[in-house]
Design a protein around this motif. Structure first.
Motif, PDB file in Angstrom:
ATOM      1  N   ASP A  37       1.132  -0.972   0.187  1.00  0.00           N
ATOM      2  CA  ASP A  37       0.400  -0.083  -0.253  1.00  0.00           C
ATOM      3  C   ASP A  37       1.317   1.285   0.271  1.00  0.00           C
ATOM      4  O   ASP A  37       2.201   1.018  -0.011  1.00  0.00           O
ATOM      5  N   ARG A  38       0.371   2.522  -0.344  1.00  0.00           N
ATOM      6  CA  ARG A  38       1.249   3.917   0.165  1.00  0.00           C
ATOM      7  C   ARG A  38       0.407   4.129   0.602  1.00  0.00           C
ATOM      8  O   ARG A  38      -1.189   5.107   1.191  1.00  0.00           O
ATOM      9  N   GLU A 106      -5.708  -0.389  -4.365  1.00  0.00           N
ATOM     10  CA  GLU A 106      -6.783  -0.037  -5.442  1.00  0.00           C
ATOM     11  C   GLU A 106      -6.206   1.142  -5.831  1.00  0.00           C
ATOM     12  O   GLU A 106      -5.648   1.463  -6.895  1.00  0.00           O
ATOM     13  N   ALA A 107      -5.409   1.915  -4.314  1.00  0.00           N
ATOM     14  CA  ALA A 107      -5.005   2.874  -5.015  1.00  0.00           C
ATOM     15  C   ALA A 107      -3.296   2.732  -5.815  1.00  0.00           C
ATOM     16  O   ALA A 107      -2.653   3.471  -6.760  1.00  0.00           O
ATOM     17  N   VAL A 108      -2.839   1.826  -4.466  1.00  0.00           N
ATOM     18  CA  VAL A 108      -1.002   1.906  -5.622  1.00  0.00           C
ATOM     19  C   VAL A 108      -1.264   0.478  -7.025  1.00  0.00           C
ATOM     20  O   VAL A 108      -1.076   1.828  -7.628  1.00  0.00           O
ATOM     21  N   ALA A 109      -3.181   0.015  -7.388  1.00  0.00           N
ATOM     22  CA  ALA A 109      -2.711  -0.582  -8.496  1.00  0.00           C
ATOM     23  C   ALA A 109      -2.527   0.481  -9.610  1.00  0.00           C
ATOM     24  O   ALA A 109      -2.707   0.599 -10.737  1.00  0.00           O
ATOM     25  N   ARG A 110      -3.627   2.226  -9.073  1.00  0.00           N
ATOM     26  CA  ARG A 110      -4.689   3.162  -9.639  1.00  0.00           C
ATOM     27  C   ARG A 110      -3.281   3.323 -10.231  1.00  0.00           C
ATOM     28  O   ARG A 110      -2.658   4.299 -11.883  1.00  0.00           O
ATOM     29  N   GLN A 111      -2.073   3.833  -9.222  1.00  0.00           N
ATOM     30  CA  GLN A 111      -1.199   5.001  -9.536  1.00  0.00           C
ATOM     31  C   GLN A 111      -0.409   4.149 -10.699  1.00  0.00           C
ATOM     32  O   GLN A 111       1.023   4.880 -10.903  1.00  0.00           O
ATOM     33  N   GLY A 112       0.456   3.080 -10.366  1.00  0.00           N
ATOM     34  CA  GLY A 112       0.456   2.246 -11.310  1.00  0.00           C
ATOM     35  C   GLY A 112       1.664   1.542 -10.390  1.00  0.00           C
ATOM     36  O   GLY A 112       2.279   2.038  -9.681  1.00  0.00           O
ATOM     37  N   ILE A 113       1.935   0.251 -11.311  1.00  0.00           N
ATOM     38  CA  ILE A 113       2.524  -0.677 -10.468  1.00  0.00           C
ATOM     39  C   ILE A 113       4.768  -0.979 -11.226  1.00  0.00           C
ATOM     40  O   ILE A 113       5.089  -1.572 -11.116  1.00  0.00           O
ATOM     41  N   ILE A 114       4.714  -0.290 -12.269  1.00  0.00           N
ATOM     42  CA  ILE A 114       6.535  -0.702 -12.730  1.00  0.00           C
ATOM     43  C   ILE A 114       7.166  -0.384 -11.810  1.00  0.00           C
ATOM     44  O   ILE A 114       8.237  -0.814 -11.927  1.00  0.00           O
ATOM     45  N   ASP A 115       7.575   0.353 -10.676  1.00  0.00           N
ATOM     46  CA  ASP A 115       8.606   0.318 -10.052  1.00  0.00           C
ATOM     47  C   ASP A 115       8.680  -0.558  -8.735  1.00  0.00           C
ATOM     48  O   ASP A 115       8.960  -1.385  -8.789  1.00  0.00           O
TER      49      ASP A 115
END
Length: 382
Positions: A37-38, A106-115
């Motif tokens: 999570d973030r 969901e917040a992390v997924a929508r921000q993008g998980i490239i990192d």
């Protein structure tokens, strides 16, 4: 999966029998699931580790701790610092070879998980060949929940996936592993990842496991799916559109459809679904041909199952499948989602929305159960 349980059994037996001294026991922490999570205010990552408690899984247990897993929570500004951070609270070395799943907020997924993907790829301790889930519930609640039947929550999730996928997917398993996200990044066809919904509250003790109503506190899977493009969640598909997404992309072989025939419900299960896609590039048209064998699961009609009635069921099935398939195509265009992967087959970023998609659906009722005709009010006893 057999290796996973053999490992757990071995560790539990060694701990209970006293074959390991305290120093050896403290050298191993078997991680079964990881949540990421973030923190909105700072952007810092929050990681949850669910770690096996071997004595709780031992059949020799009598008294003592009951929790099958313990959840540790850590917070850091950079992903690479978590391995070191765990040693400040966790008195064992991380053992991740039997990791079951990753769960993203969901917040992390929508921000993008490239990192996150880059971190997992460059760190050999973490696995890419494990299942990935997204949750719209508070991640803290999900990672601090117990599950019934399967004592290990990570194993609970992967068991559901395997049961759900059995006989349904062409490859034998639903493509929802971390490596499937990575593979899908080079295509325009999205990757669908199951959502987890959790209605309960975080568990502080194992007392909740003694409640008989298992559905009240159990996390639910497969109600809908997160739609990932290029490593970022762009939206959601409900369960019906998810099925048709996999059907039209030739991945799905078995599903259940409810029909209304002569005003009554008839449930049919498809088997041996065959899908052919034929491009007519000169006309910018895609023809999709679908054939399915049908098994009648439930027939509420007050009529005998004559040949005419069977044909009526088949025609109704064909119409319902065509209607649902067309709705999914329209939904994709409205959301600018290439749900058929048309750009991966030669369509351009401008032309794929104008591609005409036509369907031809055929079916055959091949199984009707032990009694082909349903019971009616006119049936007499004896």
């Amino acid at each position: 999966m057999r290796k996973f349980w053999l490992l757990i059994l071995l560790v539990a037996l060694l701990v209970c029998s006293g074959c390991w001294d305290k120093k050896e026991i403290n050298e191993l922490a078997i991680v079964t699931s990881v949540g990421i999570d973030r923190e909105p205010s700072t952007g810092m990552y929050i990681a949850y580790y669910q770690v096996i408690n071997p004595p709780a899984l031992s059949s020799r247990q009598s008294g003592g701790s009951k929790a099958s897993v313990y959840t540790y929570r850590f917070k850091e500004y950079s992903l690479g610092r978590f391995m070191q951070k765990t040693s400040t609270m966790m008195p064992r070395l991380l053992f991740t070879s039997h990791l079951q799943c990753y769960i993203l907020s969901e917040a992390v997924a929508r921000q993008g998980i490239i990192d996150i993907l880059n971190y997992l790829e460059t760190t050999p301790e973490w696995r890419m060949n494990v299942y990935l889930f997204v949750t719209d519930s508070p991640l803290k609640a999900v990672m601090n929940s117990f599950t019934t039947l399967e004592k290990v929550p990570g194993r609970h999730a992967t068991s559901l996936v395997r049961l759900f996928s059995r006989g349904a997917f062409a490859g034998g398993v639903e493509p929802i592993r971390v490596k499937d996200i990575v593979t899908g990044m080079q295509f325009h066809l999205p990757t669908l990842i199951p959502m987890i919904h959790y209605r309960g509250k975080p568990a502080e003790t194992t007392e909740r496991m003694e409640q008989i109503d298992a559905s009240e506190q159990a996390p639910s899977f497969f109600a809908d799916s997160a739609v990932f493009f290029k490593g970022r969640m762009e939206g959601l598909l409900d369960s019906q559109n998810k099925y048709y997404f996999h059907i039209l992309n030739t991945n799905y072989r078995k599903f259940t459809e409810t029909l209304k025939v002569s005003g009554n419900y008839v449930d049919v299960e498809t088997n041996n679904v065959k899908v052919k896609r034929k491009w007519d590039r000169s006309a910018n048209r895609l023809n999709i041909l679908i054939h399915a064998d049908l098994r009648i699961l439930n027939n509420q009609q007050n009529a005998k199952l004559t040949l005419e009635n069977v044909h009526k069921i088949e025609k109704t099935f064909n119409r319902v499948v065509e209607d649902n398939a067309k709705k999914m195509v329209v939904l994709g265009k409205l959301n600018n989602w290439d749900l058929l992967g048309l750009q991966d087959e030669g369509a351009t970023s401008n032309s794929w929305r104008r591609t005409s998609v036509n369907f031809t659906i055929t079916s055959d009722v091949t199984m009707t159960g032990n009694k082909s005709d349903p019971y009616t009010k006119e049936d007499k006893e004896g």
